[in-house]
Design a protein around this motif. Structure first.
Motif, PDB file in Angstrom:
ATOM      1  N   GLY A 438       0.827  -1.187   0.000  1.00 47.96           N
ATOM      2  CA  GLY A 438       0.000   0.000   0.000  1.00 47.96           C
ATOM      3  C   GLY A 438       0.869   1.248   0.000  1.00 47.96           C
ATOM      4  O   GLY A 438       1.849   1.343  -0.727  1.00 47.96           O
ATOM      5  N   GLN A 439       0.548   2.202   0.855  1.00 51.78           N
ATOM      6  CA  GLN A 439       1.302   3.450   0.921  1.00 51.78           C
ATOM      7  C   GLN A 439       2.313   3.463   2.060  1.00 51.78           C
ATOM      8  O   GLN A 439       2.928   4.500   2.337  1.00 51.78           O
ATOM      9  CB  GLN A 439       0.331   4.623   1.057  1.00 51.78           C
ATOM     10  N   TRP A 440       2.496   2.311   2.717  1.00 50.17           N
ATOM     11  CA  TRP A 440       3.511   2.254   3.767  1.00 50.17           C
ATOM     12  C   TRP A 440       4.882   2.383   3.127  1.00 50.17           C
ATOM     13  O   TRP A 440       5.228   1.632   2.217  1.00 50.17           O
ATOM     14  CB  TRP A 440       3.408   0.932   4.522  1.00 50.17           C
ATOM     15  N   PRO A 441       5.711   3.322   3.592  1.00 46.33           N
ATOM     16  CA  PRO A 441       7.018   3.518   2.955  1.00 46.33           C
ATOM     17  C   PRO A 441       8.025   2.431   3.295  1.00 46.33           C
ATOM     18  O   PRO A 441       8.975   2.214   2.551  1.00 46.33           O
ATOM     19  CB  PRO A 441       7.464   4.871   3.513  1.00 46.33           C
ATOM     20  N   ASP A 442       7.865   1.738   4.411  1.00 45.24           N
ATOM     21  CA  ASP A 442       8.793   0.687   4.823  1.00 45.24           C
ATOM     22  C   ASP A 442       8.037  -0.422   5.535  1.00 45.24           C
ATOM     23  O   ASP A 442       7.000  -0.181   6.150  1.00 45.24           O
ATOM     24  CB  ASP A 442       9.864   1.230   5.777  1.00 45.24           C
ATOM     25  N   THR A 443       8.594  -1.621   5.466  1.00 44.91           N
ATOM     26  CA  THR A 443       8.054  -2.743   6.224  1.00 44.91           C
ATOM     27  C   THR A 443       9.218  -3.522   6.818  1.00 44.91           C
ATOM     28  O   THR A 443      10.364  -3.359   6.408  1.00 44.91           O
ATOM     29  CB  THR A 443       7.229  -3.692   5.328  1.00 44.91           C
ATOM     30  N   ILE A 444       8.940  -4.364   7.798  1.00 45.64           N
ATOM     31  CA  ILE A 444       9.996  -5.189   8.393  1.00 45.64           C
ATOM     32  C   ILE A 444       9.529  -6.632   8.503  1.00 45.64           C
ATOM     33  O   ILE A 444       8.339  -6.928   8.418  1.00 45.64           O
ATOM     34  CB  ILE A 444      10.415  -4.703   9.797  1.00 45.64           C
ATOM     35  N   ASN A 445      10.490  -7.494   8.701  1.00 43.55           N
ATOM     36  CA  ASN A 445      10.225  -8.906   8.942  1.00 43.55           C
ATOM     37  C   ASN A 445      10.665  -9.212  10.360  1.00 43.55           C
ATOM     38  O   ASN A 445      11.813  -8.933  10.732  1.00 43.55           O
ATOM     39  CB  ASN A 445      11.026  -9.739   7.934  1.00 43.55           C
ATOM     40  N   ILE A 446       9.794  -9.755  11.190  1.00 42.50           N
ATOM     41  CA  ILE A 446      10.111  -9.983  12.599  1.00 42.50           C
ATOM     42  C   ILE A 446      10.482 -11.431  12.876  1.00 42.50           C
ATOM     43  O   ILE A 446      10.440 -11.868  14.017  1.00 42.50           O
ATOM     44  CB  ILE A 446       8.950  -9.549  13.517  1.00 42.50           C
ATOM     45  N   GLY A 447      10.876 -12.177  11.849  1.00 45.40           N
ATOM     46  CA  GLY A 447      11.347 -13.540  12.063  1.00 45.40           C
ATOM     47  C   GLY A 447      12.693 -13.584  12.748  1.00 45.40           C
ATOM     48  O   GLY A 447      13.093 -14.620  13.293  1.00 45.40           O
ATOM     49  N   VAL A 448      13.426 -12.493  12.711  1.00 46.20           N
ATOM     50  CA  VAL A 448      14.636 -12.301  13.500  1.00 46.20           C
ATOM     51  C   VAL A 448      14.520 -10.934  14.147  1.00 46.20           C
ATOM     52  O   VAL A 448      14.265  -9.942  13.471  1.00 46.20           O
ATOM     53  CB  VAL A 448      15.913 -12.360  12.643  1.00 46.20           C
ATOM     54  N   LEU A 449      14.699 -10.879  15.453  1.00 44.74           N
ATOM     55  CA  LEU A 449      14.475  -9.645  16.179  1.00 44.74           C
ATOM     56  C   LEU A 449      15.447  -9.587  17.349  1.00 44.74           C
ATOM     57  O   LEU A 449      15.501 -10.506  18.167  1.00 44.74           O
ATOM     58  CB  LEU A 449      13.032  -9.613  16.676  1.00 44.74           C
ATOM     59  N   LEU A 450      16.242  -8.539  17.440  1.00 45.79           N
ATOM     60  CA  LEU A 450      17.227  -8.366  18.494  1.00 45.79           C
ATOM     61  C   LEU A 450      16.806  -7.185  19.350  1.00 45.79           C
ATOM     62  O   LEU A 450      16.447  -6.130  18.827  1.00 45.79           O
ATOM     63  CB  LEU A 450      18.619  -8.081  17.913  1.00 45.79           C
ATOM     64  N   ALA A 451      16.872  -7.335  20.672  1.00 48.78           N
ATOM     65  CA  ALA A 451      16.429  -6.235  21.530  1.00 48.78           C
ATOM     66  C   ALA A 451      17.050  -6.336  22.907  1.00 48.78           C
ATOM     67  O   ALA A 451      17.283  -7.429  23.429  1.00 48.78           O
ATOM     68  CB  ALA A 451      14.903  -6.217  21.656  1.00 48.78           C
ATOM     69  N   ARG A 452      17.313  -5.174  23.474  1.00 52.86           N
ATOM     70  CA  ARG A 452      17.681  -5.114  24.882  1.00 52.86           C
ATOM     71  C   ARG A 452      16.471  -5.467  25.742  1.00 52.86           C
ATOM     72  O   ARG A 452      15.326  -5.390  25.293  1.00 52.86           O
ATOM     73  CB  ARG A 452      18.100  -3.695  25.275  1.00 52.86           C
ATOM     74  N   ARG A 453      16.722  -5.786  26.986  1.00 52.46           N
ATOM     75  CA  ARG A 453      15.639  -5.971  27.936  1.00 52.46           C
ATOM     76  C   ARG A 453      14.887  -4.651  28.072  1.00 52.46           C
ATOM     77  O   ARG A 453      15.468  -3.590  28.223  1.00 52.46           O
ATOM     78  CB  ARG A 453      16.209  -6.408  29.284  1.00 52.46           C
ATOM     79  N   GLN A 454      13.563  -4.707  27.965  1.00 50.84           N
ATOM     80  CA  GLN A 454      12.678  -3.555  28.060  1.00 50.84           C
ATOM     81  C   GLN A 454      13.061  -2.454  27.070  1.00 50.84           C
ATOM     82  O   GLN A 454      12.986  -1.266  27.363  1.00 50.84           O
ATOM     83  CB  GLN A 454      12.665  -2.996  29.496  1.00 50.84           C
ATOM     84  N   ALA A 455      13.445  -2.863  25.888  1.00 51.47           N
ATOM     85  CA  ALA A 455      13.778  -1.890  24.851  1.00 51.47           C
ATOM     86  C   ALA A 455      12.565  -1.026  24.536  1.00 51.47           C
ATOM     87  O   ALA A 455      11.433  -1.519  24.491  1.00 51.47           O
ATOM     88  CB  ALA A 455      14.253  -2.612  23.600  1.00 51.47           C
ATOM     89  N   PRO A 456      12.767   0.266  24.306  1.00 53.57           N
ATOM     90  CA  PRO A 456      11.621   1.151  24.042  1.00 53.57           C
ATOM     91  C   PRO A 456      10.739   0.684  22.891  1.00 53.57           C
ATOM     92  O   PRO A 456       9.518   0.795  22.966  1.00 53.57           O
ATOM     93  CB  PRO A 456      12.294   2.499  23.730  1.00 53.57           C
ATOM     94  N   TRP A 457      11.355   0.165  21.808  1.00 52.94           N
ATOM     95  CA  TRP A 457      10.525  -0.248  20.676  1.00 52.94           C
ATOM     96  C   TRP A 457       9.584  -1.378  21.075  1.00 52.94           C
ATOM     97  O   TRP A 457       8.406  -1.373  20.710  1.00 52.94           O
ATOM     98  CB  TRP A 457      11.384  -0.706  19.502  1.00 52.94           C
ATOM     99  N   ILE A 458      10.080  -2.348  21.817  1.00 47.71           N
ATOM    100  CA  ILE A 458       9.227  -3.467  22.264  1.00 47.71           C
ATOM    101  C   ILE A 458       8.098  -2.942  23.133  1.00 47.71           C
ATOM    102  O   ILE A 458       6.922  -3.317  22.979  1.00 47.71           O
ATOM    103  CB  ILE A 458      10.052  -4.503  23.036  1.00 47.71           C
ATOM    104  N   ARG A 459       8.431  -2.042  24.048  1.00 50.93           N
ATOM    105  CA  ARG A 459       7.396  -1.511  24.948  1.00 50.93           C
ATOM    106  C   ARG A 459       6.344  -0.712  24.200  1.00 50.93           C
ATOM    107  O   ARG A 459       5.184  -0.687  24.581  1.00 50.93           O
ATOM    108  CB  ARG A 459       8.055  -0.649  26.037  1.00 50.93           C
ATOM    109  N   HIS A 460       6.746  -0.069  23.129  1.00 47.83           N
ATOM    110  CA  HIS A 460       5.770   0.688  22.338  1.00 47.83           C
ATOM    111  C   HIS A 460       4.969  -0.233  21.422  1.00 47.83           C
ATOM    112  O   HIS A 460       3.817   0.065  21.107  1.00 47.83           O
ATOM    113  CB  HIS A 460       6.481   1.746  21.497  1.00 47.83           C
ATOM    114  N   PHE A 461       5.586  -1.311  21.003  1.00 46.44           N
ATOM    115  CA  PHE A 461       4.890  -2.197  20.071  1.00 46.44           C
ATOM    116  C   PHE A 461       3.777  -2.983  20.762  1.00 46.44           C
ATOM    117  O   PHE A 461       2.699  -3.181  20.190  1.00 46.44           O
ATOM    118  CB  PHE A 461       5.877  -3.172  19.435  1.00 46.44           C
ATOM    119  N   LEU A 462       4.043  -3.458  21.979  1.00 43.80           N
ATOM    120  CA  LEU A 462       3.089  -4.345  22.653  1.00 43.80           C
ATOM    121  C   LEU A 462       1.670  -3.775  22.730  1.00 43.80           C
ATOM    122  O   LEU A 462       0.698  -4.501  22.479  1.00 43.80           O
ATOM    123  CB  LEU A 462       3.609  -4.693  24.051  1.00 43.80           C
ATOM    124  N   PRO A 463       1.480  -2.497  23.054  1.00 42.98           N
ATOM    125  CA  PRO A 463       0.101  -1.985  23.136  1.00 42.98           C
ATOM    126  C   PRO A 463      -0.639  -1.975  21.808  1.00 42.98           C
ATOM    127  O   PRO A 463      -1.868  -1.880  21.800  1.00 42.98           O
ATOM    128  CB  PRO A 463       0.298  -0.549  23.659  1.00 42.98           C
TER     129      PRO A 463
END
Length: 555
Positions: A438-463
Motif C-alpha cells: 500500500g502506501q507504507w514507505p517501509d516494512t519489516i520482517n520480525i522472524g529475527v528480532l534483536l532487543a535489549r531488555r525492556q527496549a523502548p521499541w518493544i514496549r511501544h509495540f506491545l500496546p
C-alpha cells in the motif's frame, strides 16, 4: 525473505505511534505465506528511522475495529523554543486567535498536510482552528495516512465546519468566500498545501496581510492574516492577491534561506514522510522535525556498549492444534539451534513453549547450552481470543525479549555469520522487508528480532495488539514474498508483493537466512541431503555442521 539488519530508529505516535519515541526499531509489516528465504546482514549506512505507531494502520476489520476507537493522541504543544519563528512571549493580540484551514475536495490527508496544521499550532498558538471542508479526509486502504485522526484526538480546539458550497478548488469564487469569512471574523487563513515557517514581520500594524505561491486564485497555496472588519473591498483584495509577487516559496528555495528572516511560508505539493526528515540537515528537515517532534536536531539512534543486547537466543515451540501437523523437532530445527550457538555466537538457547520438543534431533542437543522453558499457552491478548499459532508465537517472542532481552529467531532461520558486538550495542535491531505494501514507505520482517531488555521499541509495540485480528495471519506481523531470496543490501530490493529479485549474491555476506514458504529446500532435509547437495543451501548446512563440530554427521 529477510532484509539487511540495520540499526533503525523509530519515531511514532499512536498515530505516529511511533512517530514519537526515538529508539532503535523498525517498521511493522504483514506476513504472507510465500517467501522462500530471507537474508539478514549488517548494513553500515545511514540509520533508518521507522515509524512505530503506524503499526496499527493496517487492514481493518470493519466489524471489530473502527476509525473512532484508535488511540492516536500525541502532544503537539510541547516544543523547544525557537526565537524568531514561533510566537514566544509576544503580547496578547499580536496575531489573530483563530486559524481557518481549508480542505478542498475528496482525498487523503497526508503527512505534509498535517505539518501545515502543526505549523499554525506551534508557531501561532491559536485558541481555535476551524477545519473547513466539503468532504472529510479519506483513509487509504491499509490505514497508513491516519494523520487527520491524530489531529482530531490531539487538538482540543479543533472545530470541523462543513462548507455548503459548490465552488471548485482553486477558483476565484472559493477565494472570495474565504475572504468574506475573514472580513467578518478576522483570523489567519491557511491553505492545505502551505506550511507556515515563522510569524510574518508586518502583520501587527496592517489589517490584511497575505502570501501566495503564484499569481492565481488558488487558496490551497496561500496564507492570509486579517483583522476583524478590515477596511478594503473584496474586489481590491482579490486583485492585489493575484498581482502580488509570490510570497510562499518551494521547499528548495526555503532551504537556501535563513529560517528566521526568510520566507514566511512554504508550498509543499509532493508527499513527505517522517523518514524523509529524521536525519535531514536541510532547513526544511529542521522545520519539519520541530513541527512534528517538537525538536530541531536530527533524530539518531545511539549505541551503548553498557546496555548491549545479551547473547542469548529465544525460540518458541507450540504444540500444534492441527492433528495433521507433526510436532517433531527435525533436522532443520537442529541446524537452526546449532547455527545460533556456533555461528552467530550466542551463548545460550532458550526454547519457550507449552510442550517440550521431541525426537532424535532434539535429543542430539542434550549436551548443548539449550534449555526448554515451559510457559502457559496464551489464550487472549487484551481480552481477545488468540488461536492462531503464529500470533501466539508473536506474543511469546515479545514477552521474552521484553523480560530478558536477547535474539529471537524463527525455527526456520539459519545463521551464517557471527553477530558483531557493534550491532548488539543498539536498543533494537530488525530487518527491513522488501515488498511495498500500500502506501507504507517501509516494512519489516520480525522472524529475527534483536532487543535489549525492556527496549523502548518493544514496549511501544506491545500496546498495538489492542487492535488484533486472529482471523488474519498478517495482523501485526510481516509481509513476506514469493519463493525467492531478496537480499536487502542490493541496490534496489524494493518491489511490490509479487515481484522477485534474482540478482546474484554471496550468502557469506549475510548474517542469517530465513526460510519462509515453502519452508526448507530439499538440500537441508537431512545430513545426507546436506552432504550431497549442490546448491547454496547445502553449502550453508555444511558450514553450520563444520562450525559446530558436527561434521561427523556428514560421514
Amino acid at each position: 525473505m529477510y532484509a539487511a539488519a540495520q540499526p533503525v530508529q523509530f519515531s511514532m505516535s499512536l498515530s505516529g505511534w511511533v512517530r514519537t519515541t526515538r529508539v532503535l526499531g523498525w517498521r511493522p509489516i504483514m506476513r504472507r505465506q510465500s517467501v522462500l528465504c530471507c537474508v539478514l546482514i549488517p548494513f553500515l549506512s545511514v540509520v533508518t528511522l521507522l515509524l512505530l505507531g503506524n503499526l496499527i494502520r493496517k487492514l481493518v476489520h470493519e466489524n471489530r475495529l473502527s476509525v473512532d476507537n484508535l488511540p492516536l493522541f500525541r502532544d503537539v504543544h510541547n516544543q523547544e523554543a525557537w526565537p524568531g519563528v514561533e510566537l514566544g512571549g509576544s503580547r496578547p493580540g499580536q496575531v489573530p486567535h483563530t486559524v481557518h484551514y481549508l480542505w478542498c475536495g475528496s482525498k487523503e490527508f497526508h503527512f505534509q498536510h498535517y505539518l501545515g496544521v502543526l505549523s499554525a499550532i506551534r508557531i501561532l498558538r491559536p485558541i481555535k482552528i476551524v477545519f473547513h471542508y466539503t468532504h472529510l479526509p479519506q483513509l487509504d486502504e491499509f490505514w497508513y495516512h491516519t494523520w487527520f485522526l491524530e489531529l482530531k484526538q490531539s487538538v482540543s480546539y479543533l472545530v470541523l465546519h462543513r462548507l455548503d458550497t459548490a465552488d471548485e478548488c482553486g477558483s476565484e469564487d472559493l477565494l472570495d468566500t474565504m475572504i468574506g469569512l475573514l472580513s467578518e471574523e478576522g483570523g489567519v487563513y491557511l491553505g492545505e498545501n502551505v506550511i507556515l515557517t515563522r510569524i510574518p514581520d508586518d502583520t501587527t500594524d496592517v489589517p490584511f496581510w497575505f502570501a501566495f505561491s503564484d499569481s492565481s486564485w488558488d487558496m490551497t497555496r496561500g496564507i492570509v492574516f486579517a483583522r476583524e472588519s478590515f477596511e478594503a473591498s473584496q474586489e481590491v483584495l482579490l486583485e492585489n492577491i493575484v498581482n502580488e509577487d509570490p510570497g510562499c516559496v518551494s521547499v528548495e528555495m526555503y532551504n537556501m534561506e535563513n529560517p528566521t528572516t526568510g520566507p514566511e511560508c512554504i508550498t509543499v505539493v509532493d508527499d513527505v514522510y517522517p523518514r524523509d526528515i529524521w536525519t535531514s540537515h536541510t532547513h526544511f528537515g529542521e522545520l519539519a522535525r520541530w513541527l512534528y517532534y517538537g525538536r530541531r536536531a536530527p533524530l539518531s539512534v545511539q549505541p551503548s556498549q553498557h546496555e548491549a543486547i545479551p547473547r542469548i537466543s529465544h525460540y518458541t515451540w507450540l504444540k500444534s492444534t492441527n492433528p495433521a501437523v507433526t510436532d517433531e523437532f527435525d533436522f532443520s530445527h537442529f541446524l537452526s539451534v546449532l547455527s545460533a550457538l556456533y555461528v552467530a555466537g550466542l551463548e545460550h538457547v532458550y526454547v519457550h513453549g507449552d510442550e517440550e520438543p521431541s525426537g532424535e534431533w532434539w535429543e542430539e542437543l542434550a549436551n548443548e547450552n539449550v534449555t526448554f522453558v515451559r510457559v502457559q499457552r496464551p489464550e487472549t491478548i487484551f481480552q481477545q481470543e488468540v488461536d492462531v499459532g503464529a500470533h501466539i508465537s508473536d506474543i511469546l517472542r515479545y514477552g521474552a525479549l521484553n523480560r530478558y532481552g536477547g535474539v529471537y529467531q524463527d525455527r526456520d532461520v539459519v545463521w551464517v555469520s557471527r553477530l558483531p558486538g557493534w550491532l548488539l550495542a543498539y536498543p533494537t535491531v530488525a530487518c527491513p522487508e522488501w515488498p511495498h505494501y500500500g502506501q507504507w514507505p517501509d516494512t519489516i520482517n520480525i522472524g529475527v528480532l534483536l532487543a535489549r531488555r525492556q527496549a523502548p521499541w518493544i514496549r511501544h509495540f506491545l500496546p498495538t495488539n489492542r487492535y488484533f485480528r486472529d482471523d488474519d495471519w498478517n495482523w501485526n506481523a510481516v509481509i513476506c514474498a514469493m519463493g525467492e531470496c531478496h537480499p536487502a543490501w542490493l541496490e534496489d530490493p524494493s518491489s511490490n508483493v509479487s515481484g522477485k529479485s534474482r540478482e546474484p549474491f554471496d550468502w557469506r555476506e549475510a548474517r542469517a537466512v530465513h526460510f519462509r514458504k515453502p519452508k526448507l529446500p530439499p538440500s537441508l532435509a537431512s545430513p545426507r541431503d546436506v552432504m550431497e547437495g549442490k546448491d547454496i543451501f547445502a553449502e550453508i548446512g555444511r558450514h553450520v555442521l563444520e562450525m559446530s563440530g558436527r561434521k561427523d554427521l556428514l560421514e
